[in-house]
Design an enzyme around this catalytic site. Structure first.
Site, PDB file in Angstrom:
ATOM      1  NE  ARG A 109       4.624   1.646  -0.171  1.00 27.15           N
ATOM      2  CZ  ARG A 109       5.633   1.219   0.556  1.00 27.15           C
ATOM      3  NH1 ARG A 109       6.863   1.357   0.111  1.00 27.15           N
ATOM      4  NH2 ARG A 109       5.440   0.663   1.726  1.00 27.15           N
ATOM      5  CE  LYS A 121      12.689 -10.981 -11.373  1.00 25.41           C
ATOM      6  NZ  LYS A 121      13.508 -10.982 -10.190  1.00 25.41           N
ATOM      7  CG  HIS A 153      18.049 -36.911  -7.962  1.00 27.78           C
ATOM      8  ND1 HIS A 153      18.452 -38.197  -7.645  1.00 27.78           N
ATOM      9  CD2 HIS A 153      19.182 -36.222  -8.235  1.00 27.78           C
ATOM     10  CE1 HIS A 153      19.775 -38.265  -7.704  1.00 27.78           C
ATOM     11  NE2 HIS A 153      20.234 -37.079  -8.064  1.00 27.78           N
ATOM     12  CE  LYS A 191      11.109  -3.025  -6.354  1.00 32.83           C
ATOM     13  NZ  LYS A 191      11.709  -4.066  -7.214  1.00 32.83           N
ATOM     14  CB  CYS A 228      -0.928   0.100   1.198  1.00 41.80           C
ATOM     15  SG  CYS A 228      -2.085  -1.253   1.335  1.00 41.80           S
ATOM     16  CD  GLU A 242      16.181 -13.077  -9.550  1.00 40.57           C
ATOM     17  OE1 GLU A 242      15.702 -13.634  -8.563  1.00 40.57           O
ATOM     18  OE2 GLU A 242      15.834 -11.941  -9.920  1.00 40.57           O
ATOM     19  CD  GLU A 265       8.970 -11.228  -9.822  1.00 42.68           C
ATOM     20  OE1 GLU A 265       8.373 -10.839  -8.817  1.00 42.68           O
ATOM     21  OE2 GLU A 265      10.203 -11.112  -9.965  1.00 42.68           O
ATOM     22  CD1 TRP A 318      -0.415  -6.246  -3.334  1.00 43.63           C
ATOM     23  CD2 TRP A 318      -0.584  -6.895  -1.200  1.00 43.63           C
ATOM     24  NE1 TRP A 318      -0.131  -7.595  -3.272  1.00 43.63           N
ATOM     25  CE2 TRP A 318      -0.218  -8.020  -1.978  1.00 43.63           C
ATOM     26  CE3 TRP A 318      -0.745  -7.071   0.164  1.00 43.63           C
ATOM     27  CZ2 TRP A 318      -0.017  -9.271  -1.436  1.00 43.63           C
ATOM     28  CZ3 TRP A 318      -0.553  -8.333   0.709  1.00 43.63           C
ATOM     29  CH2 TRP A 318      -0.185  -9.418  -0.091  1.00 43.63           C
ATOM     30  CG  ASN A 371       1.726   0.531   4.066  1.00 39.03           C
ATOM     31  OD1 ASN A 371       1.385  -0.622   3.847  1.00 39.03           O
ATOM     32  ND2 ASN A 371       2.978   0.929   3.986  1.00 39.03           N
ATOM     33  N   GLY A 372      -0.570  -1.171   6.272  1.00 40.63           N
ATOM     34  CA  GLY A 372      -0.200  -2.097   7.340  1.00 40.63           C
ATOM     35  C   GLY A 372      -1.361  -2.998   7.689  1.00 40.63           C
TER      36      GLY A 372
HETATM   37  O1  M6R Z   1      12.818  -5.516  -0.886  1.00 43.76           O
HETATM   38  P1  M6R Z   1      13.302  -6.923  -0.737  1.00 43.76           P
HETATM   39  O2  M6R Z   1      14.555  -7.176  -1.462  1.00 43.76           O
HETATM   40  O3  M6R Z   1      13.409  -7.333   0.710  1.00 43.76           O
HETATM   41  O4  M6R Z   1      12.173  -7.797  -1.373  1.00 43.76           O
HETATM   42  C1  M6R Z   1      12.216  -9.188  -1.335  1.00 43.76           C
HETATM   43  C2  M6R Z   1      11.229  -9.802  -2.297  1.00 43.76           C
HETATM   44  O5  M6R Z   1       9.930  -9.417  -1.963  1.00 43.76           O
HETATM   45  C3  M6R Z   1      11.508  -9.410  -3.737  1.00 43.76           C
HETATM   46  O6  M6R Z   1      12.804  -9.738  -4.113  1.00 43.76           O
HETATM   47  C4  M6R Z   1      10.507 -10.105  -4.677  1.00 43.76           C
HETATM   48  O7  M6R Z   1      10.730 -11.469  -4.676  1.00 43.76           O
HETATM   49  C5  M6R Z   1      10.609  -9.524  -6.100  1.00 43.76           C
HETATM   50  N1  M6R Z   1       9.300  -9.380  -6.649  1.00 43.76           N
HETATM   51  C6  M6R Z   1      11.385 -10.373  -7.018  1.00 43.76           C
HETATM   52  O8  M6R Z   1      11.445  -9.857  -8.296  1.00 43.76           O
END
Ligand code: M6R
Length: 615
Positions: free
Chosen positions: A27, A492, A511, A610, A2, A488, A495, A75, A101-102
């Site tokens: 956010r 990517k 395995h 984010k 948020c 990673e 997501e 969010w 926010n929270g």
């Molecule tokens: O701000 P942070 O690096 O702590 O965030 C961690 C994850 O939420 C963040 O890396 C998330 O997995 C991303 N969407 C990956 O692209």
């Protein structure tokens, strides 16, 4: 998650709040709302959807001359994303408004109590409970808003960054924070409030970041007073000069922030090591490490805690610190670590990696580690963020604002910092030969050029993306340093394109996951010449024998894999330990293009936000 924005001053609030919300949309973006107050009273508009939908819906109030306003981009946690659950929320009297926010964890008993006292609720949110609790306290105690907010907050359990407005005191906004970020931009005769400084960067470069358990009454023509929520003691406001500039938070001609951020990597990696890496002199100097080098050298182990992409950077760090500095490293998901009663002692050094510095689980993990006596070192991007402040020491990544929800430049700059730490510790411990140490320093210095060269694979990545954009599953394989890169790469893709993808150590495939391979399955194999090349080639053979489609990331000039793979993407050569900085680039580009071709919202993928400030 948020985003919150508030303004009080002499300018028209509507455009400031809307523009601010657009900047904070990373956010959370499932609903949005705005509140203005002018001579004709309180005006509220809210909607499911994005800030652009809010703009459309709030046209009627857009011409208001209101000079006070608040906005929210959501969010969802409590209650589905719909118009009613969107913020701002009003109290039963309609006089108080809140953006939040929270999460208020004990909202249910509070709500029951308020219902007994005759309160009614329109939404399913915890936030509406909070604003009515504030109203109840204000009425019952016959006190001003600020005091009522303080008393109410002392009754809630959870996390919050809030702005509260009272039509009876329209020259002030009460703000408070616990666990969610809140910045106050201080201008001349005006104040800005936001989850980060991006909404007010063009108006002022002076900002105050509230600490946890602090509140302030932001009042026109009055000096800002910050108080502790618990005991009402006054805190000296610390005004920071912002380092961010407008250009950094705009797209700069790129279609998406993600693409801009991918292309920024050569420069930001340089920014990360600038002033710290002196390759010719054989020096790595990072204040946070130098001041605490004994802690690292005496550590029995290093524990790395992080989430998501930052956790993947932590895995790369595990390999590199153990290889270079011979210190045992364990990497933990912060969300698991914090709840599993881990063994932590004062002989541990805990490294928390976080782009935002606000991830709730990572923050809780370091608080736990501190309680148990460990030394905590933060590797964060956002300056002044909660994790950076909560750590005993740290190193910023200096990547600049990362706005695309999918982390790209955060990953490579985190690896750059962690590599420098590994090299500095290796130098202090004498665990690398002098010649290797110098060679790595020199290689790291020219990594930005190699990243720039790897970016030239963009057209190839796009071509391959067009072939596989309709895939429903994908496997990513790598070994050694490139196993975390496989994870990673898969993250990517899933997501931003919503294609199911898995990252695996290439040798683990037999395995289990090998059963998935058929002629429909694209398998992305990271196979640079350095490292376990021959072993990876054998793994490629295994996929080939089962008719999988092979997309291989190989070192320029490779001939062996070229003969086996369906597609190859060539990248410049570097040593095995530094290869994640290069191999990750074509994977970022591939995911980006696939997502664009599938019509996905690359910068704001569904269901994500984010910075994950809820657990
Ligand atoms: O701000 P942070 O690096 O702590 O965030 C961690 C994850 O939420 C963040 O890396 C998330 O997995 C991303 N969407 C990956 O692209």
């Amino acid at each position: 998650m948020c985003g919150i924005v508030g303004y009080i001053g002499y300018r028209e609030a509507y455009p400031i709040v809307i523009k601010g919300l657009k900047r904070l949309e990373y956010r959370g973006y499932d609903s949005a709302g705005i509140m203005l107050y002018d001579e004709s009273g309180l005006k509220v508009s809210k909607t499911k959807g994005k800030v652009s939908d809010l703009e459309e819906k709030s046209k009627e109030i857009a011409s208001s001359k209101a000079t006070v306003g608040m906005g929210h981009t959501r969010w969802a946690t409590h209650g589905v994303p719909n118009d009613v659950n969107s913020h701002p929320h009003l109290s039963n009297s309609g006089k108080l408004a809140i953006i939040h926010n929270g999460i208020i964890e004990n909202y249910e008993p509070l709500k029951k109590e308020l219902i007994k006292r005759g309160y009614t609720f329109q939404s399913d949110t915890d936030t509406e409970v909070l604003i009515n609790l504030i109203e109840e306290v204000k009425k019952k105690e016959n006190i001003k808003l600020g005091k009522a907010v303080q008393i109410a907050l002392n009754q809630v359990v959870g996390a919050y960054a809030i702005c509260v407005f009272d039509v009876e005191k329209p020259d002030e906004i009460v703000v408070a924070r616990l666990g969610s970020p809140l910045a106050i931009g201080v201008g001349k005769d005006e104040f800005f409030i936001a989850s980060d400084a991006s909404p007010f960067i063009e108006y002022t470069s002076n900002a105050i970041y509230l600490e946890d358990e602090e509140m302030a009454i932001v009042r026109l023509h009055k000096a800002l007073k910050i108080r502790k929520i618990k005991d009402d003691s006054l805190v000296d406001p610390y005004i920071q000069e912002l380092q961010m500039n407008l250009e950094q938070i705009e797209k700069g001609g790129y279609d998406h922030f993600m693409l801009k951020e991918i292309y920024e990597q050569p420069n930001v990696i340089k920014d990360t090591y600038r002033g710290r890496l002196h390759a010719n002199e054989g020096i790595i100097q990072m204040a946070g490490i130098e001041d605490n080098i004994e802690k690292f050298l005496q550590a029995e182990r290093i524990l790395i805690v992080a989430c998501g992409t930052s956790w993947h950077a932590g895995l790369v760090a595990e390999y590199i610190i153990e290889e270079f500095a011979r210190i045992p490293v364990e990497v933990e998901y912060a969300s698991e670590f914090r709840y599993r009663n881990p063994i932590i002692t004062s002989k541990d050094v805990v490294i928390a990696i976080s782009q935002s510095g606000e991830t709730a689980d990572s923050l809780a993990a370091i608080k736990l580690a501190k309680e148990k006596g460990a030394f905590v070192f933060g590797v964060c991007n956002v300056v002044g963020s909660s994790i950076s402040r909560e750590s005993h020491a740290g190193a910023y990544t200096h990547a600049g604002p990362e706005i695309g929800v999918a982390s790209t430049k955060a990953f490579t700059t985190q690896i750059t910092v962690l590599t420098m730490i590994a090299l500095r510790l290796a130098k202090a411990k004498g665990t690398l030969s002098n010649s290797d140490y110098f060679r790595y320093l020199q290689e790291l210095e020219i990594i930005p050029e190699k990243v720039a060269e790897a970016l030239l694979t963009n057209d190839k990545a796009k071509e391959i993306a067009a072939i596989y954009k309709d895939a429903t599953n994908c496997l990513y394989l790598g070994r050694g340093y490139n196993f975390p890169v496989a994870l990673e790469g898969a993250l990517k893709l899933k997501e931003i394109s919503y294609i199911h993808a898995e990252g695996y150590p290439a040798a683990e495939m037999k395995h289990g996951p090998i059963a998935l391979i058929d002629e429909q399955m694209p398998v992305i194999v990271i196979a640079p010449k350095q490292g376990h090349y021959d072993k990876v080639v054998s793994n490629i053979q295994e996929i080939k024998s089962r008719s999988g489609k092979i997309i291989a990331i190989v070192t320029k000039g490779d001939t062996q894999v070229r003969g086996l793979a369906d597609h190859i993407i060539e990248i410049p050569e570097t040593s095995d330990a530094l290869s994640p900085l290069i191999t990750t680039i074509p994977l970022q580009l591939l995911s980006y293009h696939i997502a664009v071709m599938r019509g996905c919202n690359v910068d704001q993928p569904r269901n994500l936000a984010k910075s994950v400030t809820v657990e």
